[in-house]
Motif scaffolding. Structure first.
Motif, PDB file in Angstrom:
ATOM      1  N   ARG A 223     -15.202   8.857   2.169  1.00 49.00           N
ATOM      2  CA  ARG A 223     -14.238   9.892   1.743  1.00 49.00           C
ATOM      3  C   ARG A 223     -13.659   9.599   0.379  1.00 49.00           C
TER       4      ARG A 223
ATOM      5  N   VAL B 225       0.837  -1.206   0.000  1.00 50.51           N
ATOM      6  CA  VAL B 225       0.000   0.000   0.000  1.00 50.51           C
ATOM      7  C   VAL B 225       0.866   1.248   0.000  1.00 50.51           C
TER       8      VAL B 225
ATOM      9  N   ALA C 229     -13.420  -0.627  -4.554  1.00 53.39           N
ATOM     10  CA  ALA C 229     -12.468  -1.208  -3.612  1.00 53.39           C
ATOM     11  C   ALA C 229     -13.085  -1.405  -2.238  1.00 53.39           C
TER      12      ALA C 229
ATOM     13  N   VAL D 185      -5.380  -0.449   4.392  1.00 55.57           N
ATOM     14  CA  VAL D 185      -6.077  -0.217   3.130  1.00 55.57           C
ATOM     15  C   VAL D 185      -7.104   0.891   3.288  1.00 55.57           C
ATOM     16  N   ALA D 186      -7.775   0.949   4.465  1.00 53.54           N
ATOM     17  CA  ALA D 186      -8.778   1.981   4.681  1.00 53.54           C
ATOM     18  C   ALA D 186      -8.133   3.361   4.712  1.00 53.54           C
ATOM     19  N   ARG D 187      -6.971   3.475   5.364  1.00 50.64           N
ATOM     20  CA  ARG D 187      -6.276   4.750   5.394  1.00 50.64           C
ATOM     21  C   ARG D 187      -5.854   5.185   4.000  1.00 50.64           C
ATOM     22  N   TYR D 188      -5.422   4.211   3.179  1.00 47.11           N
ATOM     23  CA  TYR D 188      -5.052   4.563   1.808  1.00 47.11           C
ATOM     24  C   TYR D 188      -6.248   5.101   1.057  1.00 47.11           C
ATOM     25  N   LEU D 189      -7.414   4.450   1.227  1.00 47.09           N
ATOM     26  CA  LEU D 189      -8.594   4.860   0.468  1.00 47.09           C
ATOM     27  C   LEU D 189      -9.044   6.261   0.834  1.00 47.09           C
ATOM     28  N   GLU D 190      -8.986   6.616   2.132  1.00 45.40           N
ATOM     29  CA  GLU D 190      -9.490   7.941   2.489  1.00 45.40           C
ATOM     30  C   GLU D 190      -8.448   9.011   2.267  1.00 45.40           C
ATOM     31  N   GLY D 191      -7.274   8.645   1.729  1.00 45.93           N
ATOM     32  CA  GLY D 191      -6.330   9.652   1.304  1.00 45.93           C
ATOM     33  C   GLY D 191      -5.334  10.073   2.349  1.00 45.93           C
ATOM     34  N   GLY D 192      -5.335   9.434   3.504  1.00 45.91           N
ATOM     35  CA  GLY D 192      -4.370   9.773   4.543  1.00 45.91           C
ATOM     36  C   GLY D 192      -3.050   9.077   4.294  1.00 45.91           C
TER      37      GLY D 192
ATOM     38  N   ARG E 228       1.062   4.189  -2.907  1.00 43.72           N
ATOM     39  CA  ARG E 228       0.952   5.605  -2.603  1.00 43.72           C
ATOM     40  C   ARG E 228       1.927   6.412  -3.465  1.00 43.72           C
TER      41      ARG E 228
ATOM     42  N   ALA F 275     -13.715   5.430   5.181  1.00 43.75           N
ATOM     43  CA  ALA F 275     -12.846   5.444   4.007  1.00 43.75           C
ATOM     44  C   ALA F 275     -13.672   5.411   2.741  1.00 43.75           C
TER      45      ALA F 275
END
Lengths: 174, 84, 88, 111
Positions: free
Chosen positions: D94, B72, C32, C80-87, B76, D91
């Motif tokens: 957003r 991941v 996703a 994966v959740a952090r990646y999706l919300e852009g953080g 990025r 997530a």
């Protein structure tokens, strides 16, 4: 200092539960007791800043959690109303899976909780109870955005969405 | 007894295979990472069924947490969609 | 009278069947988010399946794998959740 | 005791199966999360309870330890599961997935 002691104590109790029935020295063997003490001291030294971060807890006295009365209320809450509404929610989900009747929407409720622990507890309770799922939280005033699978009222009061949970959580965590 | 154990093995192996095929076949790389995480999760379950819990713990740590995190973070820095 | 271990194996086979159903959603979920939901479901099913297998084999150390798995799979989901919300 | 274990397994398997079917039947991410999280958590409570009952019924240090560790695994599952669901829902919102067939969307009005 108090935070360090509390973290060490919690880690030691967890270690003792995990290694129960291991030896001849009572329930535990002597080696387990000593190793657990050393390891939990290390864990306490490393983790107490994370476990009891003062600036994020909202208020000064963050050791209220260790009040045994609150623990008993928490257990009563878990076994009584929480488990009952969890069972109800599952029959609700079963009904909706079989018939496919849904009317979803995202609504906003303001339960008026202040501490981080209280908001976390309420959000997790909401996720596991009938027809609701917490989606987002407004960090300034503690409002919760809730995905509701069967919207009856676009601007509900907290009691309409999650019953008596805010009162219980206020008794436990505030 | 042995029949049921054989059925369990077949189920797990089919799922590992489908996870691997999905990881190769999907064009969205985030979806491929998720499929790979699922495949390594089931590899860990297979080690567990073959009665090697230590290997299963290692596979759980590496496959579920570490590999997903590394992929991941790499996503990025690069593109999410694979080019034809 | 105590339950025969074959019961636990049958229950575990049912868990594997549910995992296959969830893997279908992992394959064809349009966004996703759907795929992560399927992965989370498979995680939960694997953890409870591991507990059932531990009772079937009668070994204590197998449950510890389930505890570690429950905590580590959560880390993967969060990444994966952090990646999706852009953080991240 | 035997019958109790069978009944607990039956209830748990029913709800776990409902969770898996809900994943296929519902139309979008949020409703799928409803089905998956609630039903599988509830089903896992019951199957783990069956294992705990089995451990205490067998008796002896080894099986008592098995039951206690199963309780700890259940607590870990109960804490991480709703938190993970909350993280996925946030997530998904957003990243721009709107709830399908929604009659009201307060979060949209905020932004």
């Amino acid at each position: 200092m108090l935070a360090f002691l509390a973290t060490t104590l919690v880690a030691y109790i967890l270690y003792l539960i995990l290694t129960m029935f291991s030896g001849s020295f009572g329930l535990w063997s002597l080696g387990e007791l000593i190793a657990g003490a050393v390891l939990s001291l290390i864990a306490g030294a490393v983790a107490f800043r994370v476990a009891f971060a003062k600036e994020r807890a909202g208020e000064a006295n963050i050791f209220r959690i260790f009040n045994p009365v609150r623990f008993i209320i928490f257990l009563v809450y878990l076994i009584g109303p929480f488990f009952f509404s969890m069972a109800k929610s599952n029959f609700d989900v079963a009904y909706r899976v079989i018939t496919g009747k849904i009317r979803p929407g995202i609504v906003r409720i303001s339960p008026g909780l202040k501490t981080d622990l209280g908001i976390t507890l309420l959000a997790n309770s909401i996720t596991l109870t009938p027809g609701t799922l917490s989606v987002d939280v407004d960090e300034k005033n503690g409002d919760l955005y809730v995905h509701w699978i069967n919207v009856k009222n676009p601007e509900p009061s907290p009691a309409e969405v999650c019953g008596s949970f805010p009162d219980w959580v206020r008794r436990i965590a505030e | 007894m042995t029949v049921i154990q054989a059925i369990i093995q077949v189920f797990i192996l089919v799922m590992i295979l489908s996870g691997g095929i999905l990881a190769v076949w999907l064009r969205d790389l985030l979806a491929a990472v998720i499929a790979l995480a699922g495949a390594s999760l089931l590899v860990s379950l297979e080690f567990y069924i073959l009665q090697a819990p230590d290997v299963a713990i290692a596979e759980a740590g590496i496959g579920a947490a570490l590999t997903t995190a590394i992929y991941v973070i790499a996503l990025r820095r690069t593109n999410r969609k694979e080019k034809e | 009278m105590i339950v025969d271990p074959i019961t636990f194996f049958i229950v575990a086979a049912c868990f594997l069947l549910f995992m296959i159903v969830s893997m279908v959603r992992l394959g064809l979920g349009p966004t996703a988010g759907d795929r992560i939901v399927a992965l989370d479901t498979v995680n939960t099913l694997v953890v409870s399946g591991m507990i059932v297998f531990a009772a079937a084999y009668g070994e204590v150390i197998f449950v510890d794998v389930a505890i570690i798995y429950a905590l580590l799979s959560f880390v993967g989901t969060l990444y994966v959740a952090r990646y999706l919300e852009g953080g991240l | 005791m035997n019958i109790l274990i069978y009944v607990l397994f039956g209830i748990g398997l029913t709800f776990n199966g409902l969770g898996a079917i809900a994943l296929l039947r519902f139309p979008d991410v949020y409703t799928r999360l409803h089905g998956a999280t609630k039903a599988t958590t509830f089903g896992s409570i019951f199957t783990t309870a069956a294992v705990i009952a089995y451990g205490f019924a067998r008796g002896g240090p080894a099986f008592d330890t098995l039951a206690i560790h199963a309780i700890i695994a259940l607590i870990a599952l109960l804490i991480t599961n709703p938190t993970g669901a909350h993280a996925i829902a946030r997530a998904a919102y957003r990243s721009g997935v709107k709830p399908k067939y929604a009659v009201v969307d307060k979060l949209e009005e905020k932004k």
